[in-house]
Motif scaffolding. Structure first.
Motif, PDB file in Angstrom:
ATOM      1  N   ILE A 217      34.944  32.052  35.904  1.00 52.41           N
ATOM      2  CA  ILE A 217      35.413  33.308  35.309  1.00 52.41           C
ATOM      3  C   ILE A 217      35.662  34.357  36.390  1.00 52.41           C
ATOM      4  CG2 ILE A 217      34.718  35.256  33.844  1.00 52.41           C
ATOM      5  CD1 ILE A 217      33.192  33.196  32.111  1.00 52.41           C
ATOM      6  N   GLU A 218      34.711  34.509  37.298  1.00 51.72           N
ATOM      7  CA  GLU A 218      34.839  35.512  38.355  1.00 51.72           C
ATOM      8  C   GLU A 218      35.993  35.198  39.301  1.00 51.72           C
ATOM      9  OE1 GLU A 218      30.949  35.501  40.047  1.00 51.72           O
ATOM     10  OE2 GLU A 218      30.149  36.944  38.587  1.00 51.72           O
ATOM     11  N   GLN A 221      39.182  36.175  37.504  1.00 54.30           N
ATOM     12  CA  GLN A 221      39.360  37.626  37.492  1.00 54.30           C
ATOM     13  C   GLN A 221      39.842  38.131  38.851  1.00 54.30           C
ATOM     14  OE1 GLN A 221      35.390  38.658  36.234  1.00 54.30           O
ATOM     15  NE2 GLN A 221      35.953  38.755  34.059  1.00 54.30           N
ATOM     16  N   LEU A 224      43.568  37.223  39.226  1.00 57.94           N
ATOM     17  CA  LEU A 224      44.394  38.073  38.366  1.00 57.94           C
ATOM     18  C   LEU A 224      44.488  39.496  38.918  1.00 57.94           C
ATOM     19  CD1 LEU A 224      43.084  36.817  34.915  1.00 57.94           C
ATOM     20  CD2 LEU A 224      45.406  36.507  35.816  1.00 57.94           C
ATOM     21  N   ALA A 225      43.380  39.994  39.476  1.00 56.35           N
ATOM     22  CA  ALA A 225      43.402  41.341  40.078  1.00 56.35           C
ATOM     23  C   ALA A 225      44.341  41.371  41.270  1.00 56.35           C
ATOM     24  CB  ALA A 225      41.986  41.737  40.498  1.00 56.35           C
ATOM     25  N   ASP A 228      47.853  41.520  39.953  1.00 55.14           N
ATOM     26  CA  ASP A 228      48.179  42.858  39.443  1.00 55.14           C
ATOM     27  C   ASP A 228      48.400  43.861  40.565  1.00 55.14           C
ATOM     28  OD1 ASP A 228      47.913  41.765  36.943  1.00 55.14           O
ATOM     29  OD2 ASP A 228      45.876  42.514  36.603  1.00 55.14           O
ATOM     30  N   PRO A 251      39.613  33.556  31.616  1.00 57.97           N
ATOM     31  CA  PRO A 251      40.383  34.755  31.945  1.00 57.97           C
ATOM     32  C   PRO A 251      41.881  34.480  32.065  1.00 57.97           C
ATOM     33  CG  PRO A 251      39.159  33.991  33.867  1.00 57.97           C
ATOM     34  CD  PRO A 251      38.669  33.206  32.701  1.00 57.97           C
ATOM     35  N   ARG A 254      43.267  34.606  28.501  1.00 54.05           N
ATOM     36  CA  ARG A 254      43.288  35.981  27.989  1.00 54.05           C
ATOM     37  C   ARG A 254      44.394  36.805  28.631  1.00 54.05           C
ATOM     38  NH1 ARG A 254      37.419  35.567  27.975  1.00 54.05           N
ATOM     39  NH2 ARG A 254      37.358  36.488  30.070  1.00 54.05           N
ATOM     40  N   ALA A 255      44.735  36.481  29.882  1.00 55.77           N
ATOM     41  CA  ALA A 255      45.763  37.238  30.598  1.00 55.77           C
ATOM     42  C   ALA A 255      47.171  36.698  30.358  1.00 55.77           C
ATOM     43  CB  ALA A 255      45.466  37.227  32.095  1.00 55.77           C
TER      44      ALA A 255
END
Length: 334
Positions: A217-218, A221, A224-225, A228, A251, A254-255
């Motif tokens: 999960i981390e 994230q 994805l960061a 972005d 994640p 979800r994204a």
């Protein structure tokens, strides 16, 4: 036994003969003794009887709670242990309950040998344990330690996964490593070697992690960061194990990142959950049943002959292609 003898009207010695299934009692007496035992709820204490002979015929197994691959290994251990006439006692590691406490609990319950699933203890500690009792490590190499080990050929499995991804056109392949988890160092080295072998050293990237869903999960994230902030997502991720891979998918989903259209994901273990997902996880299969059977046999053979030199069983892994791997996005677009 005294209660059974009194109610059946026989001696305690005769009750003992019946329970041990030894000659010396008539069929009628056997039936009466067993009927009385059933009526009063008496069951022979086999463990106590074995201990009186200096044996418990019990194998202790240390495992990690919530580890899906360990559950697969346990199924195999129970089957092989029963076939060889041994019982199995479990002791789990969990937050606040480390390996040392789990192992001491097994030894305190008179286990004749301990099988360690996914141990990350120091080699010196494993060597000390192997000199103290019969021990087998599953899922990890322990060169130089006085105990047997069973594991898969990690580098071969990673090589299969990497070749598969490169053949699909992937170049930006990221590896989420397993930290200090069993097999992690070998998998990390094999990933680096494969990237160099395919001429992709400039794209090489290892994200620190561990063998848990949270690690995946981390890592997701983080990726994805970076996207972005203007960066590019990798086209494929090789996770340290299936749990990490399944965490990564959360994640991403979800994204709105579609797997495998936008990114391929590959795990390691082929735990039973990996093929229960909606699209099925591409992963490297470790034969849990064969690993378990080898571990039990190693333990039992060493109980029969403690002079055996430490042995190492290295089993061949196999890539299992399912729905989470596909052509690299730029290749598919072309």
């Amino acid at each position: 036994m005294a209660d059974v003898a009194e109610k059946a009207g026989v001696s305690r010695a005769l009750v003992s003969i019946v329970f041990r299934d030894q000659p010396g009692a008539s069929q009628e007496t056997r039936e009466r003794v067993l009927r009385v035992a059933d009526e009063i709820g008496y069951r022979p204490d086999n463990a106590a009887r074995l201990l009186a002979r200096g044996r418990s015929r019990t194998l202790g197994v240390m495992f990690t709670a919530h580890h899906t691959f360990h559950a697969d290994l346990l199924e195999g251990i129970y089957g092989e242990a029963e076939r060889l006439g041994y019982d199995v006692l479990l002791s789990a590691t969990a937050p606040g309950r480390g390996e040392s406490k789990a192992v001491e609990s097994l030894l305190g319950h008179r286990c004749e040998a301990v099988i360690l699933l996914g141990t990350d203890a120091a080699t010196a500690d494993l060597d000390a344990l192997g000199r103290r009792t019969v021990a087998v490590a599953v899922g990890r190499r322990v060169p130089g330690a006085r105990l047997d080990s069973v594991h898969s050929a990690e580098s071969k499995g990673i090589r299969q996964a990497m070749d598969h991804l490169v053949e699909l056109g992937h170049r930006r392949i990221v590896h989420i490593d397993g930290g200090r988890g069993p097999g992690s160092a070998e998998r990390r080295r094999a990933y680096r070697a494969a990237m160099r072998r395919h001429g992709l050293e400039s794209e090489l990237r290892v994200i620190p992690g561990d063998h848990t869903e949270l690690s995946g999960i981390e890592a997701g994230q983080l990726l994805l960061a970076e996207r972005d902030s203007g960066g590019r997502l990798p086209t494929a991720v090789l996770a340290g194990n299936d749990r990490c891979a399944m965490g990564l998918l959360m994640p991403l989903t979800r994204a709105g990142v579609e797997v495998p259209r936008d990114m391929s994901v590959v795990g390691y273990d082929d735990s039973h959950l990996s093929h229960l997902m909606p699209i099925g996880l591409t992963t490297v299969r470790q034969d849990a049943v064969l690993m378990a059977e080898c571990a039990v046999r190693f333990a039992v053979e060493r109980l029969d002959n403690e002079e055996l030199e430490p042995r190492e069983a290295v089993l061949d892994p196999k890539l299992v292609v399912r729905g989470t791997s596909g052509p690299a996005p730029d290749t598919a677009a072309g």
